[in-house]
Design an enzyme around this catalytic site. Structure first.
Site, PDB file in Angstrom:
ATOM      1  N   ASP A 353     -24.154 -20.025 -42.386  1.00  0.00           N
ATOM      2  CA  ASP A 353     -25.184 -19.891 -41.340  1.00  0.00           C
ATOM      3  C   ASP A 353     -24.629 -20.381 -40.006  1.00  0.00           C
ATOM      4  O   ASP A 353     -23.414 -20.365 -39.767  1.00  0.00           O
ATOM      5  CB  ASP A 353     -26.451 -20.649 -41.805  1.00  0.00           C
ATOM      6  CG  ASP A 353     -27.734 -20.070 -41.244  1.00  0.00           C
ATOM      7  OD1 ASP A 353     -28.045 -20.367 -40.081  1.00  0.00           O
ATOM      8  OD2 ASP A 353     -28.418 -19.316 -41.959  1.00  0.00           O
ATOM      9  N   LYS A 462     -26.701 -12.196 -41.439  1.00  0.00           N
ATOM     10  CA  LYS A 462     -28.045 -12.666 -41.068  1.00  0.00           C
ATOM     11  C   LYS A 462     -28.123 -12.566 -39.548  1.00  0.00           C
ATOM     12  O   LYS A 462     -27.395 -13.265 -38.837  1.00  0.00           O
ATOM     13  CB  LYS A 462     -28.240 -14.109 -41.543  1.00  0.00           C
ATOM     14  CG  LYS A 462     -29.579 -14.725 -41.162  1.00  0.00           C
ATOM     15  CD  LYS A 462     -29.748 -16.054 -41.901  1.00  0.00           C
ATOM     16  CE  LYS A 462     -30.935 -16.855 -41.395  1.00  0.00           C
ATOM     17  NZ  LYS A 462     -30.942 -18.210 -41.960  1.00  0.00           N
ATOM     18  N   TRP A 463     -28.963 -11.658 -39.057  1.00  0.00           N
ATOM     19  CA  TRP A 463     -29.082 -11.390 -37.603  1.00  0.00           C
ATOM     20  C   TRP A 463     -30.313 -12.149 -37.113  1.00  0.00           C
ATOM     21  O   TRP A 463     -31.442 -11.725 -37.309  1.00  0.00           O
ATOM     22  CB  TRP A 463     -29.236  -9.888 -37.362  1.00  0.00           C
ATOM     23  CG  TRP A 463     -29.292  -9.469 -35.933  1.00  0.00           C
ATOM     24  CD1 TRP A 463     -30.321  -9.665 -35.055  1.00  0.00           C
ATOM     25  CD2 TRP A 463     -28.284  -8.765 -35.201  1.00  0.00           C
ATOM     26  NE1 TRP A 463     -30.024  -9.129 -33.831  1.00  0.00           N
ATOM     27  CE2 TRP A 463     -28.779  -8.562 -33.892  1.00  0.00           C
ATOM     28  CE3 TRP A 463     -27.019  -8.272 -35.516  1.00  0.00           C
ATOM     29  CZ2 TRP A 463     -28.051  -7.881 -32.909  1.00  0.00           C
ATOM     30  CZ3 TRP A 463     -26.300  -7.605 -34.535  1.00  0.00           C
ATOM     31  CH2 TRP A 463     -26.810  -7.412 -33.253  1.00  0.00           C
ATOM     32  N   ASP A 464     -30.046 -13.265 -36.450  1.00  0.00           N
ATOM     33  CA  ASP A 464     -31.141 -14.145 -36.044  1.00  0.00           C
ATOM     34  C   ASP A 464     -31.512 -13.907 -34.587  1.00  0.00           C
ATOM     35  O   ASP A 464     -30.743 -13.332 -33.809  1.00  0.00           O
ATOM     36  CB  ASP A 464     -30.672 -15.605 -36.248  1.00  0.00           C
ATOM     37  CG  ASP A 464     -31.815 -16.562 -36.495  1.00  0.00           C
ATOM     38  OD1 ASP A 464     -32.977 -16.178 -36.250  1.00  0.00           O
ATOM     39  OD2 ASP A 464     -31.540 -17.697 -36.926  1.00  0.00           O
ATOM     40  N   ASN A 466     -33.868 -16.448 -31.944  1.00  0.00           N
ATOM     41  CA  ASN A 466     -34.741 -17.623 -31.962  1.00  0.00           C
ATOM     42  C   ASN A 466     -35.497 -17.882 -30.668  1.00  0.00           C
ATOM     43  O   ASN A 466     -36.068 -18.951 -30.496  1.00  0.00           O
ATOM     44  CB  ASN A 466     -33.913 -18.863 -32.315  1.00  0.00           C
ATOM     45  CG  ASN A 466     -33.542 -18.869 -33.781  1.00  0.00           C
ATOM     46  OD1 ASN A 466     -34.395 -18.844 -34.647  1.00  0.00           O
ATOM     47  ND2 ASN A 466     -32.239 -18.846 -34.057  1.00  0.00           N
ATOM     48  N   ASP A 524     -38.935 -19.816 -42.131  1.00  0.00           N
ATOM     49  CA  ASP A 524     -38.106 -21.015 -42.307  1.00  0.00           C
ATOM     50  C   ASP A 524     -38.798 -21.999 -43.236  1.00  0.00           C
ATOM     51  O   ASP A 524     -38.252 -23.065 -43.527  1.00  0.00           O
ATOM     52  CB  ASP A 524     -37.852 -21.690 -40.956  1.00  0.00           C
ATOM     53  CG  ASP A 524     -36.734 -21.003 -40.191  1.00  0.00           C
ATOM     54  OD1 ASP A 524     -36.063 -20.140 -40.769  1.00  0.00           O
ATOM     55  OD2 ASP A 524     -36.545 -21.332 -38.999  1.00  0.00           O
TER      56      ASP A 524
HETATM   57  C1  GLA Z   1     -33.227 -20.184 -37.228  1.00  0.00           C
HETATM   58  C2  GLA Z   1     -33.301 -19.534 -38.596  1.00  0.00           C
HETATM   59  C3  GLA Z   1     -32.770 -20.477 -39.638  1.00  0.00           C
HETATM   60  C4  GLA Z   1     -31.350 -20.868 -39.299  1.00  0.00           C
HETATM   61  C5  GLA Z   1     -31.297 -21.446 -37.897  1.00  0.00           C
HETATM   62  C6  GLA Z   1     -29.861 -21.664 -37.452  1.00  0.00           C
HETATM   63  O1  GLA Z   1     -34.097 -21.249 -37.138  1.00  0.00           O
HETATM   64  O2  GLA Z   1     -34.607 -19.137 -38.868  1.00  0.00           O
HETATM   65  O3  GLA Z   1     -32.842 -19.910 -40.913  1.00  0.00           O
HETATM   66  O4  GLA Z   1     -30.525 -19.728 -39.408  1.00  0.00           O
HETATM   67  O5  GLA Z   1     -31.898 -20.587 -36.938  1.00  0.00           O
HETATM   68  O6  GLA Z   1     -29.797 -22.198 -36.166  1.00  0.00           O
END
Ligand code: GLA
Length: 753
Positions: A353, A462-464, A466, A524
């Site tokens: 991650d 995993k393409w995040d 935030n 999360d």
């Molecule tokens: C977000 C994602 C988490 C993790 C963090 C990493 O909060 O939802 O699952 O990948 O970023 O910074």
């Protein structure tokens, strides 16, 4: 199948009929959406307004009922007699489209402006409407369990048009309904909310620029008497990841106007002469088998027509993710150690991650940069990926490509690439978004992510994302188009990479993202009791194959709630199972349980991920059921235990009533430590509840939980078979479920020989 007769259009599949006609005023009129009927029924189904109602604006002086305000329409005009909410706004002027022509296409005409769309539709009906200076095309595509609709506006005049609102669809359905929509926040997604639809408008919309966890775009309309298993329910969703808008409102005549599309708030598009604007595709479905019927229609449609073809019905690996266990704090050797442990437990994919690039030792810096942190990973990504592959696992990697930290080389070099407005920048999680409406920004992301993906054997991304909002206005739509462009350019040429999209969990769980990423990290929050709401809420609209569901450590980082490892596993089975915790701290007894969970899940993976999912009414618990080819699996979950709980039955639906079935529970064990001083009742010696002896025993020995085994007919299972009683304060016994708070079981049901 789509049939036309005298300007009546019948779209029908085995599951539903959708019927409309062009009325004598040239307006498309809605006749029916529901049970499969015959074309000849159209007269019987049409509204009979007689002499109409007083207080109306009429289209034809000779016909007192020619009032658009009381017609069940397929798309509204604006300011021309229909004073319900309008589905279109152009230039702040009246809009009055009338029918010109229709066509039927095999398949589905492709989108032309970069929006994703469902694949492999059977047939499409195009209805063309015109008014001076513009043309409106309405598209209806038949899929076996759903209908999709969208609209395309063309400027046919010689002056620019300002488009402020264009819904993907609008329809007036007769009846009384309740709207179930899903709202939430970070770590608290998908809370269902039901309200009656009456004369005041009920709206579900997002205005952050994304589909958002605040207000999930998909929603349901149900008859007030509908249950999970019976009654008429409609479902609606949008193949779009930006600001959405849906409204429902009942007219005085009992017609409920439903519309859905891009949120018109702050939206404006200038169409030069010749320009067209196309809306996202909306998905409409109906069932008279209650909420489960509609869910099953959506699930089938998404598994067959939305997720990328390569991943349709392809088993998803059991993954291990480094985030909750390590956060930003890892080294090559710590990761390899975790991977060895994960492999031993049965995980198949190791996901690194956040924290592998730039100055990413916390969330304050580094986003936007793609240089691997050689201090943490001295052998580079390739060195790590090769090592993980050698262990017999696939390797996956986290990215957050849309965002930039002001403290990053990228921002220092290209401050103008961040999406800004005329005010000082506001950060969310210390980040800004990159302006994906700019081609050079999109190129930067595509080139850099592709370079990393091709630098090592990476099987999963995993393409995040935030940051929870983008600049308002028409730019929000263009941003989403930019995102789709980037995703398409990176992942269409690499279909084998399993893409899991994420936005602080479920902030972008929508059909648009699912067209690129077969699964979404839905929250999360990995507390299984919260997951009952989150995964349970998602199950109304999305199939289990689309949501990542991980087992994490307890007490939970999100709720401080301590739950049994069995329940964490049991809930996660009903999604794409993963593990996300520091495996170094697992006790021997916990390792055994995880090994058993992963093996059990793999043995039934097709049913858990792609089986027919049902929410089953259960007294006092939450019950989920999936039915695969040769097996039905049911999870029965309890929240807080009550004193001396009464009898409990396991109910299963949809089995063959005549056949006999064998039911066994997945073998589970109980931790001795949780019984504390109660151990004295079964121990031969006096045991200190806080002492080393109990701790040691707890780490090495477990008690058997009650095992269920019975045979019953499908009919008996439908009415419910009696389970062993739950703990009632009277002692421990193997014939009793001694689980306390947050206990659960999974039952395996197969045809008896
Ligand atoms: C977000 C994602 C988490 C993790 C963090 C990493 O909060 O939802 O699952 O990948 O970023 O910074």
């Amino acid at each position: 199948m789509i049939c036309v007769m005298d300007q009546v259009f019948h779209i029908s599949t085995e599951k539903y009929s959708y019927l409309l006609r062009i009325n004598r005023h040239g307006l498309p009129e809605h006749l029916h959406f529901g049970a499969p009927i015959q074309m000849e029924d159209h007269l019987a189904l049409a509204c009979k307004p007689g002499l109409g109602w007083g207080g109306s604006i009429i289209l034809d002086e000779k016909d007192p009922a020619s009032c658009p305000d009381i017609m069940p329409l397929e798309f509204s005009g604006n300011g021309r007699g229909d004073y319900r909410e309008s589905s279109i706004e152009i230039d702040g002027k009246a809009v009055d489209f009338r029918f010109v022509s229709s066509r039927i296409f095999k398949g589905i005409p492709p989108m032309t402006q970069g929006l994703p769309q469902a694949k492999d539709g059977e047939e499409t009906l195009e209805i063309v409407l015109e008014q001076p200076g513009s043309r409106l095309k309405l598209y209806y595509t038949a899929f076996d369990t759903v209908l999709t609709r969208r609209a395309v506006l063309e400027n046919t005049g010689d002056a620019p048009l300002q488009l402020h609102k264009l819904m993907s669809f609008c329809v007036d359905i007769f009846g009384d309904f309740e709207m179930t929509s899903f709202h939430g926040n970070w770590i608290a997604e998908m809370r269902p909310h039901k309200q009656a639809v009456t004369g005041g408008r009920v709206v579900n919309e997002s205005s952050t620029g994304f589909s958002s966890f605040r207000h999930q775009p998909g929603f349901l309309l149900s008859e007030p008497c509908a249950t999970e298993e019976f009654g008429q329910v409609y479902g609606f969703n949008l193949v779009y990841s930006g600001n959405h808008y849906s409204s429902c409102q009942q007219s005085f005549q009992g017609l409920t106007r439903v519309m859905m599309g891009i949120n018109p708030s702050n939206f404006v598009k200038v169409l030069e002469p010749g320009d067209v604007f196309e809306t996202p595709e909306a998905v409409l479905t109906w069932s008279d088998w209650g909420f489960n019927g509609v869910s099953s229609n959506f699930h089938r449609f998404i598994n067959h027509h939305i997720v990328p073809e390569y991943w349709r019905f392809k088993e998803r690996p059991v993954l291990f993710n480094s985030w909750e266990g390590c956060m930003f704090n890892f080294t090559h050797s710590r990761l390899v150690d975790l991977a060895k442990r994960a492999k031993k437990l049965g995980c198949e994919l190791f996901v690194l991650d956040d924290g592998w690039f730039g100055k990413r030792d916390n969330d304050l810096a580094g986003l936007g940069d793609y240089n691997v942190n050689m201090k943490k990973l001295p052998y580079g990504l390739k060195g790590l990926a090769d090592k993980i592959n050698e262990l017999g696992m696939q390797f996956g990697l986290w990215f957050e490509p849309e965002a930039v930290n002001p403290d990053s080389d990228l921002y220092r070099t290209h401050p103008d690439w961040a999406l800004t407005d005329d005010h000082p920048d506001l950060c969310g999680r210390h980040e800004l978004l990159l302006d994906l409406t700019k081609p050079e920004v999109r190129d930067y992301i595509v080139e850099n992510v592709s370079r990393v993906l091709d630098s090592a054997n990476i099987s999963y991304v995993k393409w995040d994302m935030n940051r929870h909002s983008i600049a308002l206005g028409a730019k929000a739509h263009d941003y989403i188009l930019g995102l789709y462009d980037v995703l398409g350019r990176i992942f269409v040429p690499r279909p084998h990479i399993l893409l899991e999209s994420c936005s602080s969990g479920g902030n972008r769980f929508d059909l648009g993202m699912l067209c690129y990423s077969p699964q979404v990290w839905c929250s999360d929050d990995t507390d299984p009791i919260e997951r009952l709401t989150i995964q349970g809420g998602l199950s109304y609209l999305y199939p289990q194959s689309t949501f990542g569901a991980h087992v994490s450590a307890a007490p939970h980082a999100q709720t401080l709630r301590a739950t049994p490892l069995t329940t964490r596993g049991n809930v996660s089975f009903f999604g794409c199972l993963g593990y996300e915790l520091d495996l170094k701290h697992l006790l021997g007894v916990e390792e055994k349980e995880v090994i058993a969970q992963a093996a059990f899940y793999k043995a039934h993976r097709m049913a858990f991920q792609f089986g027919d999912f049902r929410r089953v009414n259960s007294r006092g618990g939450v019950c989920w059921q999936v039915t695969g080819e040769n097996v039905t699996l049911a999870g029965l979950f309890h929240k807080l235990e009550s004193a001396a709980p009464g009898y409990e039955k396991l109910r299963l639906v949809g089995l063959d009533q005549q056949k006999r079935y064998h039911v066994i529970s997945r073998a589970q064990k109980l931790r001795i430590g949780v019984f504390g001083n109660l151990v004295k009742h079964i121990a031969p010696v006096d045991v200190d509840p806080n002492g080393a002896l109990l701790r040691t025993v707890d780490h090495h020995v477990m008690l058997d939980d009650s095992a269920e085994e019975l045979t019953a007919s499908g009919a008996a299972l439908h009415s419910g078979v009696m389970l062993h009683n739950r703990f009632a304060g009277t002692g421990y016994d193997k014939q009793q479920r001694t689980q306390g708070d947050f206990g659960s079981n999974v039952y395996v049901v197969t045809e008896a020989e």
